[in-house]
Motif scaffolding. Sequence first.
Motif, PDB file in Angstrom:
ATOM      1  N   GLN A   6       0.714  -1.235   0.099  1.00 44.34           N
ATOM      2  CA  GLN A   6      -0.047  -0.002   0.006  1.00 44.34           C
ATOM      3  C   GLN A   6       0.870   1.099  -0.133  1.00 44.34           C
ATOM      4  N   LEU A   7       2.145   1.326   0.413  1.00 45.29           N
ATOM      5  CA  LEU A   7       2.976   2.229   0.562  1.00 45.29           C
ATOM      6  C   LEU A   7       3.921   2.695  -0.649  1.00 45.29           C
ATOM      7  N   MET A   8       3.757   1.787  -1.574  1.00 45.76           N
ATOM      8  CA  MET A   8       4.835   1.629  -2.692  1.00 45.76           C
ATOM      9  C   MET A   8       3.962   2.614  -3.915  1.00 45.76           C
ATOM     10  N   PRO A   9       4.532   3.733  -4.258  1.00 52.32           N
ATOM     11  CA  PRO A   9       4.079   4.682  -5.189  1.00 52.32           C
ATOM     12  C   PRO A   9       3.829   3.978  -6.530  1.00 52.32           C
ATOM     13  N   ALA A  10       4.878   2.819  -6.804  1.00 53.17           N
ATOM     14  CA  ALA A  10       4.635   2.335  -8.174  1.00 53.17           C
ATOM     15  C   ALA A  10       3.292   1.416  -8.320  1.00 53.17           C
ATOM     16  N   VAL A  11       3.117   0.798  -6.896  1.00 54.91           N
ATOM     17  CA  VAL A  11       1.661   0.035  -7.097  1.00 54.91           C
ATOM     18  C   VAL A  11       0.617   0.997  -6.979  1.00 54.91           C
ATOM     19  N   ARG A  12       0.609   2.038  -6.366  1.00 55.79           N
ATOM     20  CA  ARG A  12      -0.450   2.957  -6.301  1.00 55.79           C
ATOM     21  C   ARG A  12      -0.929   3.771  -7.587  1.00 55.79           C
ATOM     22  N   ASN A  13       0.279   4.092  -8.137  1.00 55.34           N
ATOM     23  CA  ASN A  13       0.219   4.609  -9.548  1.00 55.34           C
ATOM     24  C   ASN A  13      -0.188   3.690 -10.775  1.00 55.34           C
ATOM     25  N   ARG A  14       0.326   2.849 -10.699  1.00 52.64           N
ATOM     26  CA  ARG A  14       0.266   1.852 -12.050  1.00 52.64           C
ATOM     27  C   ARG A  14      -1.040   1.224 -11.625  1.00 52.64           C
ATOM     28  N   PHE A  15      -1.285   0.504 -10.636  1.00 50.02           N
ATOM     29  CA  PHE A  15      -2.678  -0.241 -10.145  1.00 50.02           C
ATOM     30  C   PHE A  15      -3.477   0.328  -9.008  1.00 50.02           C
ATOM     31  N   PRO A  16      -4.121   1.641  -9.651  1.00 54.65           N
ATOM     32  CA  PRO A  16      -5.037   2.246  -8.596  1.00 54.65           C
ATOM     33  C   PRO A  16      -6.006   1.458  -8.104  1.00 54.65           C
ATOM     34  N   ARG A  17      -6.769   0.699  -9.016  1.00 48.83           N
ATOM     35  CA  ARG A  17      -7.860  -0.140  -8.684  1.00 48.83           C
ATOM     36  C   ARG A  17      -7.305  -1.278  -7.845  1.00 48.83           C
ATOM     37  N   PHE A  18      -6.417  -1.763  -7.801  1.00 48.98           N
ATOM     38  CA  PHE A  18      -5.749  -2.890  -6.944  1.00 48.98           C
ATOM     39  C   PHE A  18      -5.437  -2.076  -5.524  1.00 48.98           C
ATOM     40  N   HIS A  19      -4.838  -0.945  -5.636  1.00 53.42           N
ATOM     41  CA  HIS A  19      -4.543  -0.247  -4.328  1.00 53.42           C
ATOM     42  C   HIS A  19      -5.873  -0.016  -3.475  1.00 53.42           C
ATOM     43  N   ARG A  20      -6.878   0.454  -4.287  1.00 53.29           N
ATOM     44  CA  ARG A  20      -7.987   0.754  -3.384  1.00 53.29           C
ATOM     45  C   ARG A  20      -8.758  -0.531  -2.827  1.00 53.29           C
ATOM     46  N   LEU A  21      -8.624  -1.521  -3.632  1.00 48.54           N
ATOM     47  CA  LEU A  21      -9.323  -2.958  -3.300  1.00 48.54           C
ATOM     48  C   LEU A  21      -8.323  -3.391  -2.099  1.00 48.54           C
ATOM     49  N   LEU A  22      -7.099  -3.432  -2.106  1.00 45.29           N
ATOM     50  CA  LEU A  22      -6.213  -3.997  -1.152  1.00 45.29           C
ATOM     51  C   LEU A  22      -6.273  -2.923  -0.031  1.00 45.29           C
ATOM     52  N   GLY A  23      -6.584  -1.641  -0.001  1.00 46.18           N
ATOM     53  CA  GLY A  23      -6.665  -0.643   0.972  1.00 46.18           C
ATOM     54  C   GLY A  23      -7.900  -0.951   1.934  1.00 46.18           C
ATOM     55  N   ARG A  24      -9.036  -1.479   1.085  1.00 49.54           N
ATOM     56  CA  ARG A  24     -10.408  -1.501   1.906  1.00 49.54           C
ATOM     57  C   ARG A  24      -9.998  -2.991   2.724  1.00 49.54           C
ATOM     58  N   ALA A  25      -9.562  -3.907   2.019  1.00 51.41           N
ATOM     59  CA  ALA A  25      -9.210  -5.172   2.802  1.00 51.41           C
ATOM     60  C   ALA A  25      -8.346  -5.090   4.022  1.00 51.41           C
ATOM     61  N   TYR A  26      -7.033  -4.245   3.778  1.00 52.33           N
ATOM     62  CA  TYR A  26      -6.246  -4.022   4.671  1.00 52.33           C
ATOM     63  C   TYR A  26      -6.907  -3.224   5.970  1.00 52.33           C
ATOM     64  N   LEU A  27      -7.608  -2.014   5.819  1.00 50.88           N
ATOM     65  CA  LEU A  27      -8.346  -1.317   6.673  1.00 50.88           C
ATOM     66  C   LEU A  27      -9.316  -2.473   7.604  1.00 50.88           C
ATOM     67  N   LEU A  28      -9.857  -3.108   6.902  1.00 47.21           N
ATOM     68  CA  LEU A  28     -10.821  -3.982   7.370  1.00 47.21           C
ATOM     69  C   LEU A  28     -10.228  -5.225   8.401  1.00 47.21           C
ATOM     70  N   SER A  29      -9.217  -5.672   7.820  1.00 46.86           N
ATOM     71  CA  SER A  29      -8.425  -6.613   8.439  1.00 46.86           C
ATOM     72  C   SER A  29      -7.665  -6.203   9.691  1.00 46.86           C
ATOM     73  N   ALA A  30      -7.130  -5.065   9.526  1.00 42.84           N
ATOM     74  CA  ALA A  30      -6.731  -4.395  10.773  1.00 42.84           C
ATOM     75  C   ALA A  30      -7.430  -3.823  11.814  1.00 42.84           C
TER      76      ALA A  30
END
Length: 275
Positions: free
Chosen positions: A95-119
């Motif tokens: 989630q903190l990698m700019p390359a992932v956030r910029n190149r795969f924004p949808r994946f970043h959002r989906l993983l972010g929601r899963a990460y928040l819920l899991s945490a």
Amino acid sequence: MRSLAIHSRGLPHIQPQRLVNHAVNIWFGLALIGHWLFLAYLLVVFFPPIAADGMEGLKGMHLPSGFREGDFWGNLAATSHVLLAAIIIGGGPLQLMPAVRNRFPRFHRLLGRAYLLSAVTSAIGGLYITWTRSPIGDVISKLGISGDAVLIIVCAFMAVRHAMAGRFTEHRRWAMRLFLVASAVWFFRVGLMGWVLLTGGAGIDFETFTGPFLYVLGFAQYLLPLAMLEWYLHCQRSRQAWQAWSFALVLALLTLYMGAGIFAATMGMWLPRMS
């Protein structure tokens, strides 16, 4: 405009912000390796028994709050705590990698929601386990763990709040804070094993798992990373040379200690269980 470069005889000009960024990138690269080594340990040791036998897969595991006959909710909390840790430990660095956030924004959002819920779910389950069935440590130890759980919930709430309001700079800052407090379980293991490697375990009663060092580590596992993050954010705003050098020096020392802890945890805890 006065140059930000630091002039030293015989040395190339080093811009303070570049120095800070190099120190942070080295720290993050090593932390990424350490997180994914811990992730491999979780996937190899805990996931197969749980996949085969459900909650009863925790039987025989080296967990102080593992499976207990007749305790459905406690067993569910312990099992989910282990399973969600894979998302938290494996997904947090991504989630903190700019390359992932910029190149795969949808994946970043989906993983972010899963990460928040899991945490948040793991924090709530961790509170339940800590105060109802954890046999190790004492009240001071439990307060340290509880403080981390509360901070996870607060940081998750603030990250979501700023994202929904479109304040993405603030969202990223709270996401970084969430990553650090949610990774406290990893910082604790690395900090503990680094201390054992360097001192032999001074200040630790291994039978009761209490002692001065563990009391300090119980709070430092998340307060120290948070303090370093705030210092880093301050360095980005101030751009003063002495701030950059001081921050880089302290972070370099902490990175060396973290490296020792990752090595000790891998060789002493994780690899033996995976082999």
